[in-house]
Design an enzyme around this catalytic site. Structure first.
Site, PDB file in Angstrom:
ATOM      1  N   GLU A  32      41.430  34.031  42.295  1.00 28.37           N
ATOM      2  CA  GLU A  32      40.098  34.077  41.681  1.00 28.37           C
ATOM      3  C   GLU A  32      39.493  32.677  41.517  1.00 28.37           C
ATOM      4  O   GLU A  32      38.316  32.478  41.760  1.00 28.37           O
ATOM      5  CB  GLU A  32      40.151  34.753  40.304  1.00 28.37           C
ATOM      6  N   ASP A  81      45.074  37.222  40.581  1.00 24.67           N
ATOM      7  CA  ASP A  81      44.253  36.909  39.409  1.00 24.67           C
ATOM      8  C   ASP A  81      45.193  36.264  38.392  1.00 24.67           C
ATOM      9  O   ASP A  81      46.069  36.927  37.821  1.00 24.67           O
ATOM     10  CB  ASP A  81      43.606  38.169  38.820  1.00 24.67           C
ATOM     11  N   ILE A 116      44.795  34.999  35.391  1.00 26.93           N
ATOM     12  CA  ILE A 116      44.644  35.628  34.071  1.00 26.93           C
ATOM     13  C   ILE A 116      43.565  36.687  34.233  1.00 26.93           C
ATOM     14  O   ILE A 116      42.395  36.363  34.468  1.00 26.93           O
ATOM     15  CB  ILE A 116      44.173  34.625  32.970  1.00 26.93           C
ATOM     16  N   ASP A 117      43.935  37.956  34.146  1.00 32.31           N
ATOM     17  CA  ASP A 117      42.925  39.006  34.156  1.00 32.31           C
ATOM     18  C   ASP A 117      42.700  39.412  32.708  1.00 32.31           C
ATOM     19  O   ASP A 117      43.613  39.915  32.039  1.00 32.31           O
ATOM     20  CB  ASP A 117      43.363  40.212  34.994  1.00 32.31           C
ATOM     21  N   THR A 151      40.381  37.136  30.775  1.00 27.28           N
ATOM     22  CA  THR A 151      40.255  35.790  30.198  1.00 27.28           C
ATOM     23  C   THR A 151      39.508  35.819  28.862  1.00 27.28           C
ATOM     24  O   THR A 151      39.849  35.062  27.944  1.00 27.28           O
ATOM     25  CB  THR A 151      39.535  34.850  31.196  1.00 27.28           C
ATOM     26  N   ASP A 153      41.053  41.497  40.686  1.00 28.50           N
ATOM     27  CA  ASP A 153      41.273  42.274  39.455  1.00 28.50           C
ATOM     28  C   ASP A 153      42.025  43.581  39.735  1.00 28.50           C
ATOM     29  O   ASP A 153      42.696  44.107  38.862  1.00 28.50           O
ATOM     30  CB  ASP A 153      39.931  42.670  38.806  1.00 28.50           C
TER      31      ASP A 153
HETATM   32  C1  IPD Z   1      37.487  40.534  34.255  1.00 32.82           C
HETATM   33  C2  IPD Z   1      38.228  41.680  33.596  1.00 32.82           C
HETATM   34  C3  IPD Z   1      37.242  42.632  32.969  1.00 32.82           C
HETATM   35  C4  IPD Z   1      36.216  43.142  33.969  1.00 32.82           C
HETATM   36  C5  IPD Z   1      35.518  41.992  34.694  1.00 32.82           C
HETATM   37  C6  IPD Z   1      36.542  41.038  35.289  1.00 32.82           C
HETATM   38  P1  IPD Z   1      38.707  38.169  34.426  1.00 32.82           P
HETATM   39  O1  IPD Z   1      38.396  39.676  34.914  1.00 32.82           O
HETATM   40  O2  IPD Z   1      39.034  42.365  34.519  1.00 32.82           O
HETATM   41  O3  IPD Z   1      37.931  43.741  32.460  1.00 32.82           O
HETATM   42  O4  IPD Z   1      35.247  43.928  33.311  1.00 32.82           O
HETATM   43  O5  IPD Z   1      34.734  42.524  35.743  1.00 32.82           O
HETATM   44  O6  IPD Z   1      35.849  39.956  35.878  1.00 32.82           O
HETATM   45  O7  IPD Z   1      37.450  37.399  34.618  1.00 32.82           O
HETATM   46  O8  IPD Z   1      39.115  38.236  33.017  1.00 32.82           O
HETATM   47  O9  IPD Z   1      39.775  37.774  35.366  1.00 32.82           O
HETATM   48 CA    CA Z   2      40.764  36.064  36.022  1.00 33.21          CA
END
Ligand code: IPD
Ligand code: CA
Length: 262
Positions: A69, A85, A87-88, A90, A212
């Site tokens: 990402e 990813d 950190i999913d 964040t 994600d």
């Molecule tokens: C996000 C999370 C969130 C989703 C966003 C993503 P990130 O990823 O998965 O649940 O609603 O579309 O971008 O930015 O925390 O890696």
């Molecule tokens: Ca992320």
């Protein structure tokens, strides 16, 4: 390389990265976040974790490509691409909410063949190898039973485009008024893993980012969950949207989405 070796090699790598990130999460202060866009933040933990994961995975698979990402593609030409990813969730991370994860999927010629998600604070490791079932902390995830309609809990995420956000909000409104609940847990990877285990009944994401969902989509599929785009076609890495649910409720979910779109 046998499929099962991916698990053996990646497990210590993802756990070590998770433990390092968890230690930083314990002391994290929101003022350390940087705005990436109007609705997205990034932290040094996201960037450092991605760099470290790629460095470690490269030691075992030097000819493979990577898509992360934070740093994008490297060596796009390889048949094998690790989709990361770091950190999913964040935003959850930044507000001391434990629902964040590290998500790693491996694509071979455009198809996900291995997926692994680690939730460091809860010490939960979800994984799947293609056609070999899905696992949580070493135990096979069994297909789960239908939940009564009145007890269904749905989840959603959304991409950053306004049209995707609007669709997700309309869907949220519909489900919130008709189901037991509809929630945004804040980590798409965790939501997919929770659908896989039956903790929640479904997830939809208009405008999903592949980092994600790459690992979570395989884990859900391997747990017997239907994973499609919004037209009901089987989800793949090129799909714009993703929906995951048991087969007995998927038709209803897709019908709701189609109605909102028309
Ligand atoms: C996000 C999370 C969130 C989703 C966003 C993503 P990130 O990823 O998965 O649940 O609603 O579309 O971008 O930015 O925390 O890696
Ligand atoms: Ca992320």
């Amino acid at each position: 390389m046998k499929k099962n070796n991916y698990l053996k090699i990646i497990t210590p790598i993802i756990k070590r990265a998770g433990e390092n990130a968890r230690k930083k999460w314990l002391r994290f202060n929101r003022s350390q976040s940087v705005m990436k866009s109007q609705t997205q933040i990034v932290t040094a933990v996201d960037r450092d974790t991605e760099k470290e994961l790629i460095k470690q995975i490269k030691k075992y698979f030097p000819s493979h490509g990577f898509l992360g990402e934070e740093y994008g593609y490297s060596d796009k030409k390889s048949d094998f691409i690790w989709i990361i990813d770091p950190i999913d969730g964040t935003t959850n991370f930044s507000i001391h909410n434990p629902l964040w994860s590290i998500s790693i999927g491996l694509a071979y010629k455009g198809e996900i063949i291995f997926g692994i998600i680690y939730v460091p604070v809860l010490e939960e490791l979800f994984w799947a190898n293609i056609k070999q079932g899905a696992y949580l902390n070493g135990l096979k995830i069994k297909p789960h039973h239908k939940s009564e309609k009145s007890k269904q809990i749905h989840t959603f995420c959304h991409g950053s485009k306004k049209k995707d956000l609007k669709l997700a909000l309309e869907y949220y409104r519909q489900q919130k008024l008709n189901a037991l609940d509809c929630r945004q847990l804040g980590s798409a990877a965790i939501e997919l893993a929770y659908v896989a285990t039956g903790r929640v009944d479904s997830i939809i994401i208009p405008g999903a980012n592949i980092w994600d969902v790459a690992a979570g989509a395989l884990i859900a599929q391997e747990a017997g969950i239907m994973v499609t785009d919004f037209k009901g076609n089987m989800w793949n890495l090129k799909s714009h949207d993703i929906a995951a649910a048991r087969s007995d409720i998927m038709a209803d979910i897709l019908k709701k989405i189609q109605k909102l779109k028309s």
